[in-house]
Design an enzyme around this catalytic site. Structure first.
Site, short mmCIF file in Angstrom:
data_model
loop_
_atom_site.label_atom_id
_atom_site.label_comp_id
_atom_site.label_asym_id
_atom_site.label_seq_id
_atom_site.Cartn_x
_atom_site.Cartn_y
_atom_site.Cartn_z
N ARG A 53 56.48 95.40 100.00
CA ARG A 53 55.96 94.29 99.18
C ARG A 53 56.37 92.96 99.80
NH1 ARG A 53 56.70 94.48 92.82
NH2 ARG A 53 58.70 93.59 93.40
N THR A 65 54.40 87.28 97.12
CA THR A 65 53.18 87.67 96.39
C THR A 65 53.32 89.01 95.67
OG1 THR A 65 52.31 88.85 98.30
CG2 THR A 65 51.77 86.49 98.13
N ASP A 86 66.54 96.12 93.25
CA ASP A 86 65.74 96.57 94.38
C ASP A 86 66.24 97.95 94.82
OD1 ASP A 86 64.94 97.05 97.17
OD2 ASP A 86 64.04 95.06 96.99
N ASP A 88 67.18 98.51 98.57
CA ASP A 88 68.41 97.80 98.94
C ASP A 88 69.64 98.53 98.39
OD1 ASP A 88 66.98 95.92 100.28
OD2 ASP A 88 67.21 94.34 98.79
#
Ligand code: PRP
Ligand code: URA
Length: 204
Positions: free
Chosen positions: A101, A105, A196, A199
C-alpha cells in the site's frame, strides 16, 4: 459470506496480538497459532472421498481429501500465516502475490506474482489485515483471471469497509476472519486494530 472465528482461544491470542507491548518474536508465534485456528475453520467443508485401506486388524473404507488445495499469501504480511497451512496440508501448492500500500493513498501496488495452476483447486488467499479491501480485491481479480473458480479469503483482523469492498467485487467469496473491527482511521488503518501487521511481524 462473512465467517467470524468464534473460539475463546482465538479471542485470547487476538488480544495479545493487539497489545503494542508484544514483541515480534511473540507476535510471529501468535500469528501462527491464530492462523492454525483459521485454517481449520476455512477448510471445514473440504470435499473428501473414500479409500480402501488395511488397518493392522482388517480392511476398511476410510475418507481422504478429494482435491488439492492452494494457498496464496499476500506479501509480505501474509507470509506469517503460511506455515500452519503447509503443516496441516503438506500437499498444498503455494502461490505468491506481492502488494504494497502507498502510505499516502493506501492504494496497493503489485510488485510480484508467482502462481501454481489454480483451476480445480480450492484457493485460499491469506492476508492478516483486510482494511480498505484494495489488496484483497486486486488479488482475487488476478486469481480469477488465472482460472481460480473456488476462492476464499482468510484474514486475522477485518474492517467493515474491507468486507463491503470484497462482498461488492466478489460476492461469492467467503471471508474467514478472527475479528471484525470498528472502522478505518483517516490513514486507512484499522481501529482498534493492531497497527501495521508487517512491521510488527518483522520488526521493521
Ligand atoms: C497490509 C496488509 C494488507 C493490506 C491491507 O499490507 O498486510 O495486505 O495492508 O490493506 P487494504 O485492505 O487497505 O489493501 P502492506 O501494504 O502494509 O504491505 P506489507 O504486508 O508489505 O507490510
Ligand atoms: N495494514 C495493516 O497492516 N494494518 C492496518 O491497520 C491496515 C492495513
Amino acid at each position: 459470506m462473512l465467517h467470524l472465528l468464534n473460539h475463546p482461544l482465538a479471542a485470547h491470542i487476538l488480544t495479545r496480538l493487539r497489545d503494542q507491548a508484544t514483541p515480534p518474536e511473540t507476535f510471529r508465534n501468535l500469528t501462527r497459532q491464530i492462523s492454525l485456528l483459521l485454517a481449520l475453520e476455512a477448510t471445514r467443508d473440504l470435499a473428501t472421498e473414500s479409500r480402501d485401506i488395511c488397518t493392522p486388524l482388517e480392511k476398511t473404507s476410510a475418507r481422504v481429501l478429494a482435491r488439492p488445495l492452494a494457498i496464496v499469501p499476500i506479501l509480505r504480511a501474509g507470509l506469517g500465516m503460511v506455515e500452519p497451512f503447509t503443516d496441516l496440508f503438506p500437499d498444498v501448492s503455494v502461490g505468491y502475490v506481492g502488494l504494497e500500500r502507498d502510505h499516502l493513498t493506501a492504494v496497493a501496488r503489485n510488485y510480484y506474482r508467482k502462481l501454481p495452476p489454480l483451476a480445480g483447486r480450492r484457493v485460499l488467499v491469506l492476508d492478516p489485515m483486510l482494511a480498505t479491501g484494495g489488496s484483497a480485491v486486486q488479488t482475487l481479480d488476478v486469481l480469477r483471471a488465472e482460472g481460480a473458480t473456488e476462492l476464499a479469503l482468510v484474514c486475522i483482523v477485518s474492517a467493515p469497509e474491507g468486507v463491503r469492498a470484497v462482498e461488492a467485487a466478489h460476492p461469492a467469496v467467503p471471508i474467514f476472519t478472527a475479528a471484525l473491527d470498528r472502522e478505518l482511521n483517516a490513514s486507512k488503518y484499522i481501529l482498534p486494530g493492531l497497527g501495521d501487521f508487517g512491521d510488527r511481524l518483522y520488526g521493521t
